[in-house]
Write an enzyme that holds these catalytic residues in place. Structure first.
Site, PDB file in Angstrom:
ATOM      1  N   ARG A  33      12.919  38.055  51.941  1.00  0.00           N
ATOM      2  CA  ARG A  33      14.059  37.415  52.611  1.00  0.00           C
ATOM      3  C   ARG A  33      15.117  36.999  51.585  1.00  0.00           C
ATOM      4  NH1 ARG A  33      10.948  33.014  56.003  1.00  0.00           N
ATOM      5  NH2 ARG A  33      12.293  31.716  54.755  1.00  0.00           N
ATOM      6  N   ARG A  41       6.494  36.607  48.293  1.00  0.00           N
ATOM      7  CA  ARG A  41       6.450  36.486  49.741  1.00  0.00           C
ATOM      8  C   ARG A  41       7.151  37.690  50.395  1.00  0.00           C
ATOM      9  NH1 ARG A  41       7.227  30.661  52.569  1.00  0.00           N
ATOM     10  NH2 ARG A  41       9.455  31.010  52.728  1.00  0.00           N
ATOM     11  N   ARG A  74      16.967  25.874  46.914  1.00  0.00           N
ATOM     12  CA  ARG A  74      16.192  25.298  48.026  1.00  0.00           C
ATOM     13  C   ARG A  74      15.281  24.176  47.531  1.00  0.00           C
ATOM     14  NH1 ARG A  74      13.322  30.043  51.080  1.00  0.00           N
ATOM     15  NH2 ARG A  74      12.848  28.461  52.622  1.00  0.00           N
ATOM     16  N   ARG A 122      13.754  17.751  58.226  1.00  0.00           N
ATOM     17  CA  ARG A 122      13.985  18.045  56.810  1.00  0.00           C
ATOM     18  C   ARG A 122      14.940  17.035  56.187  1.00  0.00           C
ATOM     19  NH1 ARG A 122      12.961  23.976  57.035  1.00  0.00           N
ATOM     20  NH2 ARG A 122      12.766  24.774  54.926  1.00  0.00           N
ATOM     21  N   LYS A 145       3.147  25.723  54.189  1.00  0.00           N
ATOM     22  CA  LYS A 145       3.031  24.925  55.418  1.00  0.00           C
ATOM     23  C   LYS A 145       3.172  25.781  56.674  1.00  0.00           C
ATOM     24  CE  LYS A 145       7.796  23.159  55.234  1.00  0.00           C
ATOM     25  NZ  LYS A 145       8.230  24.177  54.257  1.00  0.00           N
TER      26      LYS A 145
HETATM   27  P1  AMP Z   1      12.133  27.863  56.565  1.00  0.00           P
HETATM   28  O1  AMP Z   1      11.750  29.141  57.209  1.00  0.00           O
HETATM   29  O2  AMP Z   1      11.539  26.648  57.243  1.00  0.00           O
HETATM   30  O3  AMP Z   1      11.889  27.835  55.084  1.00  0.00           O
HETATM   31  O4  AMP Z   1      13.717  27.707  56.771  1.00  0.00           O
HETATM   32  C1  AMP Z   1      14.640  28.644  56.250  1.00  0.00           C
HETATM   33  C2  AMP Z   1      16.026  28.023  56.190  1.00  0.00           C
HETATM   34  O5  AMP Z   1      16.436  27.635  57.517  1.00  0.00           O
HETATM   35  C3  AMP Z   1      16.142  26.748  55.366  1.00  0.00           C
HETATM   36  O6  AMP Z   1      16.308  26.996  53.983  1.00  0.00           O
HETATM   37  C4  AMP Z   1      17.367  26.100  55.993  1.00  0.00           C
HETATM   38  O7  AMP Z   1      18.562  26.740  55.577  1.00  0.00           O
HETATM   39  C5  AMP Z   1      17.197  26.428  57.473  1.00  0.00           C
HETATM   40  N1  AMP Z   1      16.433  25.363  58.167  1.00  0.00           N
HETATM   41  C6  AMP Z   1      15.194  25.459  58.717  1.00  0.00           C
HETATM   42  N2  AMP Z   1      14.815  24.291  59.261  1.00  0.00           N
HETATM   43  C7  AMP Z   1      15.839  23.422  59.045  1.00  0.00           C
HETATM   44  C8  AMP Z   1      16.042  22.048  59.355  1.00  0.00           C
HETATM   45  N3  AMP Z   1      15.116  21.303  59.986  1.00  0.00           N
HETATM   46  N4  AMP Z   1      17.231  21.495  58.996  1.00  0.00           N
HETATM   47  C9  AMP Z   1      18.178  22.215  58.372  1.00  0.00           C
HETATM   48  N5  AMP Z   1      18.033  23.493  58.023  1.00  0.00           N
HETATM   49  C10 AMP Z   1      16.883  24.107  58.354  1.00  0.00           C
END
Ligand code: AMP
Length: 213
Positions: free
Chosen positions: A160, A127, A171, A88, A13
């Protein structure tokens, strides 16, 4: 045009959101990127967020909602925006709906990039991310021009911490428990659209642009 990208971590996404932002000339707002920038800059928010992120957990709503609500009210969001990784949780979605209602607006589309769990773990292990500029690659699907080096800024690419296999499973569990209910939420709101995220990236993007057209 105000768009939400839904989908499991690793569904692609983020890649799609960046392309949508470029095509429609609207900002790409990624809460993950915002948290990572805060971690890199050593802010208080970054320190708190890191504790959760490293464990594959969600950062609490109270640390997340206000920063998005502030961001979407900045001038560059007047024409719309694409949200990547937010909301989320149901409380985050409710906060977003309420904040927009207050200014007489609503989201236009929630696009679910659908990929089964079994594909996700494989994708995530390939990734690679640039912690300097936020660009993401995949060693097979979207390789950088030079192995291990970011095309945009020349920094070193890394796997990462939260993309390591043990964290990815956590996750995914968190996604099913807390984020998947949003599919029903936006279906009821009448703005949900689904695309098959297992297709080649270009085809996924084509399906999305057909929806947005
Ligand atoms: P992402 O890059 O979107 O996969 O986000 C990486 C990490 O950031 C996630 O696994 C969460 O720990 C945190 N995170 C990102 N967006 C949110 C959100 N809307 N609510 C809570 N945690 C978030």
């Amino acid at each position: 045009m105000k768009i939400i990208m839904l989908g499991a971590p690793g569904a692609g996404k983020g890649t799609q959101a960046k392309q949508i932002a470029a095509k429609y000339d609207i900002p790409h707002i990624s809460t993950g990127d915002i948290f990572r920038a805060n971690i890199k800059n050593g802010t208080e928010l970054g320190k708190k967020a890191k504790e959760y992120m490293d464990q594959g957990l969600l950062v609490p709503d109270e640390l997340t909602c206000d920063l998005v609500m502030d961001r979407i009210q900045e001038d560059d969001c007047a024409k719309g925006f694409v949200l990547d990784g937010f909301p989320r949780t149901i409380p985050q979605a409710e906060a977003l709906t309420a904040a927009l209602e207050k200014i007489g607006q609503k989201m236009d589309f929630a696009i679910d990039v659908d990929v089964p769990d079994e594909n996700i773990v494989n994708r995530m292990s390939g990734r690679r991310a640039c912690l300097e500029c936020g660009a993401t690659y995949h060693i097979v699907a979207i390789p950088p021009k030079q192995e291990g080096v970011c095309d945009n800024c020349g920094s070193k690419l890394v796997l990462r911490d939260d993309d390591k296999p043990e964290t990815v499973q956590k996750r995914l569990d968190v996604y099913h428990e807390q984020t998947q209910p949003l599919i029903d939420y936006y279906n009821k709101a009448g703005i949900l659209k689904s695309v098959d995220g297992t297709q080649p990236m270009e085809k996924v993007f084509e399906d999305i642009t057909n929806i947005l057209a």
